[in-house]
Design a protein around this motif. Structure first.
Motif, short mmCIF file in Angstrom:
data_model
loop_
_atom_site.label_atom_id
_atom_site.label_comp_id
_atom_site.label_asym_id
_atom_site.label_seq_id
_atom_site.Cartn_x
_atom_site.Cartn_y
_atom_site.Cartn_z
N LEU A 57 -8.87 12.39 -3.44
CA LEU A 57 -10.35 11.85 -3.65
C LEU A 57 -10.38 10.56 -4.58
CD1 LEU A 57 -13.38 12.74 -3.69
CD2 LEU A 57 -12.90 13.91 -6.03
N ARG A 58 -9.39 10.43 -5.53
CA ARG A 58 -9.21 9.43 -6.06
C ARG A 58 -9.14 8.02 -5.19
NH1 ARG A 58 -5.37 10.58 -9.10
NH2 ARG A 58 -6.70 11.63 -10.69
N ASP A 59 -8.37 8.00 -4.13
CA ASP A 59 -8.00 7.21 -3.35
C ASP A 59 -9.38 6.57 -2.20
OD1 ASP A 59 -5.28 7.05 -3.70
OD2 ASP A 59 -4.53 7.99 -2.26
N SER A 60 -10.08 7.84 -2.15
CA SER A 60 -11.24 7.48 -1.59
C SER A 60 -12.17 6.54 -2.39
CB SER A 60 -11.92 8.73 -1.24
OG SER A 60 -11.35 9.53 0.05
N VAL A 61 -12.11 6.75 -3.63
CA VAL A 61 -13.02 5.82 -4.47
C VAL A 61 -12.67 4.67 -4.34
CG1 VAL A 61 -13.93 5.70 -6.97
CG2 VAL A 61 -13.86 8.01 -5.97
N VAL A 62 -11.17 4.26 -4.64
CA VAL A 62 -10.58 3.23 -4.86
C VAL A 62 -10.66 2.47 -3.49
CG1 VAL A 62 -8.37 1.95 -4.75
CG2 VAL A 62 -8.97 3.66 -6.41
N LEU A 63 -10.89 3.26 -2.23
CA LEU A 63 -10.99 2.48 -1.12
C LEU A 63 -12.60 2.09 -0.70
CD1 LEU A 63 -9.91 2.03 2.10
CD2 LEU A 63 -10.81 4.21 2.63
N LEU A 64 -13.51 2.89 -1.32
CA LEU A 64 -14.91 2.71 -0.99
C LEU A 64 -15.62 1.96 -2.17
CD1 LEU A 64 -15.62 5.97 0.69
CD2 LEU A 64 -15.51 3.51 1.76
N GLN A 65 -15.08 1.73 -3.22
CA GLN A 65 -15.72 1.14 -4.28
C GLN A 65 -16.25 -0.37 -3.95
OE1 GLN A 65 -16.99 2.05 -7.61
NE2 GLN A 65 -18.01 0.02 -7.07
N PHE A 66 -15.49 -1.44 -3.09
CA PHE A 66 -15.89 -2.40 -2.49
C PHE A 66 -16.93 -2.43 -1.79
CE2 PHE A 66 -14.27 -0.97 1.37
CZ PHE A 66 -15.08 -1.65 2.52
N GLN B 251 -21.98 1.49 -8.69
CA GLN B 251 -20.68 2.09 -9.46
C GLN B 251 -20.41 3.57 -9.15
OE1 GLN B 251 -18.49 0.14 -11.34
NE2 GLN B 251 -17.16 1.99 -11.03
N ILE B 252 -19.07 3.85 -8.47
CA ILE B 252 -18.68 5.18 -8.21
C ILE B 252 -17.85 5.66 -9.29
CG2 ILE B 252 -17.32 6.64 -6.78
CD1 ILE B 252 -17.86 4.60 -4.57
N THR B 253 -18.12 6.81 -9.88
CA THR B 253 -17.32 7.06 -11.34
C THR B 253 -16.62 8.68 -10.71
OG1 THR B 253 -18.63 6.13 -13.01
CG2 THR B 253 -17.37 8.00 -13.65
N LEU B 254 -15.57 8.67 -11.02
CA LEU B 254 -14.84 10.10 -10.80
C LEU B 254 -14.46 10.82 -12.18
CD1 LEU B 254 -13.50 12.46 -9.03
CD2 LEU B 254 -11.49 10.86 -8.96
N GLU B 255 -14.93 12.21 -12.48
CA GLU B 255 -14.78 12.58 -13.60
C GLU B 255 -13.80 13.69 -13.32
OE1 GLU B 255 -18.68 14.17 -14.57
OE2 GLU B 255 -19.51 12.48 -15.09
N GLY B 256 -12.94 14.12 -14.51
CA GLY B 256 -11.96 15.17 -14.33
C GLY B 256 -10.74 14.63 -14.96
N SER B 257 -9.99 15.71 -15.32
CA SER B 257 -8.60 15.32 -15.94
C SER B 257 -7.69 14.48 -14.91
CB SER B 257 -7.98 16.67 -16.48
OG SER B 257 -7.56 17.26 -15.25
N ALA B 258 -6.72 14.02 -15.24
CA ALA B 258 -5.76 13.40 -14.48
C ALA B 258 -4.38 14.40 -13.96
CB ALA B 258 -4.83 12.44 -15.33
N ASP B 259 -4.63 15.76 -14.27
CA ASP B 259 -3.73 16.78 -13.68
C ASP B 259 -4.05 17.01 -12.18
OD1 ASP B 259 -2.57 17.03 -16.45
OD2 ASP B 259 -4.20 18.72 -16.76
N PRO B 260 -2.82 16.82 -11.45
CA PRO B 260 -3.16 17.15 -10.09
C PRO B 260 -3.67 18.62 -9.53
CG PRO B 260 -0.71 17.28 -10.70
CD PRO B 260 -1.45 16.73 -11.82
N ILE B 261 -4.22 18.49 -8.47
CA ILE B 261 -4.76 19.73 -8.05
C ILE B 261 -3.90 19.86 -6.76
CG2 ILE B 261 -6.62 21.24 -7.28
CD1 ILE B 261 -8.18 19.97 -9.39
N PHE C 113 -21.88 9.84 -8.71
CA PHE C 113 -20.66 10.66 -9.60
C PHE C 113 -20.19 11.59 -8.70
CE2 PHE C 113 -24.48 9.16 -12.64
CZ PHE C 113 -23.64 8.72 -13.43
N LEU C 114 -18.73 11.53 -9.03
CA LEU C 114 -17.82 12.71 -8.39
C LEU C 114 -17.21 13.23 -9.37
CD1 LEU C 114 -18.31 10.15 -6.29
CD2 LEU C 114 -16.05 10.78 -5.69
N SER C 115 -16.87 14.61 -9.11
CA SER C 115 -16.33 15.45 -10.04
C SER C 115 -15.48 16.40 -9.16
CB SER C 115 -17.11 16.14 -10.97
OG SER C 115 -18.04 17.21 -10.09
N ILE C 116 -14.45 17.06 -9.72
CA ILE C 116 -13.48 17.95 -9.03
C ILE C 116 -13.05 18.83 -10.12
CG2 ILE C 116 -11.62 16.37 -9.09
CD1 ILE C 116 -10.62 17.75 -6.50
#
Length: 205
Positions: A62-71, A79-89, A120-123
């Motif tokens: 999901l984070r990679d999708s945000v990086v890819l599409l922010q442009f 602005q795209i914001t991803l909420e949530g901890s850094a712990d992997p799922i 806003f994105l969250s997981i």
């Protein structure tokens, strides 16, 4: 595009540059595979195909999708914001197809949000052993009369984006089928004029 990305990566030393070029290469590969899928299955993921799955960090995906599409969002000053901890799922999914769903929903959020809008994105993990992902925008929303039709493969509900982006009408239907083939659910909540939130629920195991 795939070949150029691979060639360019050979001359890049920084990890961030290599990662962005890998995203470019992967996106080209996903696009090519999507075209092949559409040609093969008559504009839908073939239900008879055996879908390969593996262990994937879905949060990083999901984070990679945000990086890819922010442009793309930046073109409309969004602005795209991803909420949530850094712990992997880590869950068992088909990486390519779930990434396709993420990209599809984020692109839709960009398309139907106004200039300067927020996405806003969250997981998170839920109490019932599921993964819940939300993709929310404060854009034009979906009128009540259209809500029952948005997931239809050949729906007539094809709205032009806030900057005149042209609709295709296939993405949501394909996305829903992909999620259901993962034993998950895809749904949305929306109010015309106030925005839309799409939810993806996937099993952890």
């Amino acid at each position: 595009m795939i070949g150029l990305a691979r060639s360019a990566a050979e001359g890049v030393e920084g990890e961030e540059g290599k990662h962005l070029l890998k995203l470019l290469e992967d996106t080209g590969t996903q696009s090519l595979n999507m075209i092949n899928d559409l040609l093969h299955s008559g504009l839908a993921d073939d239900e008879k195909d055996v879908m390969s799955k593996g262990l994937v960090d879905i949060k990083q995906l999901l984070r990679d999708s945000v990086v890819l599409l922010q442009f793309k969002a930046s073109e409309k000053k969004q602005q795209i914001t991803l909420e949530g901890s850094a712990d992997p799922i880590i869950i068992h999914i088909n990486k390519e197809k779930i990434w396709r769903v993420f990209n599809n929903l984020i692109v839709n959020a960009i398309k139907f949000s106004y200039e300067g809008g927020l996405i806003f994105l969250s997981i998170k993990k839920t109490a019932n052993d599921k993964i819940l992902i939300a993709i929310a925008d404060n854009g034009m929303g979906i009128p009540d009369k259209d809500k029952k039709l948005v997931f239809d493969m050949f729906t007539q509900v094809k709205r032009v984006g806030t900057a005149g982006e042209q609709p295709f009408g296939l993405g949501l239907s394909i996305s829903k089928r992909i999620i259901e083939n993962h034993n998950g659910k895809l749904w949305f909540e929306s109010s015309a004029g106030f925005g839309t939130t799409f939810y993806i629920e996937l099993p952890q195991r």
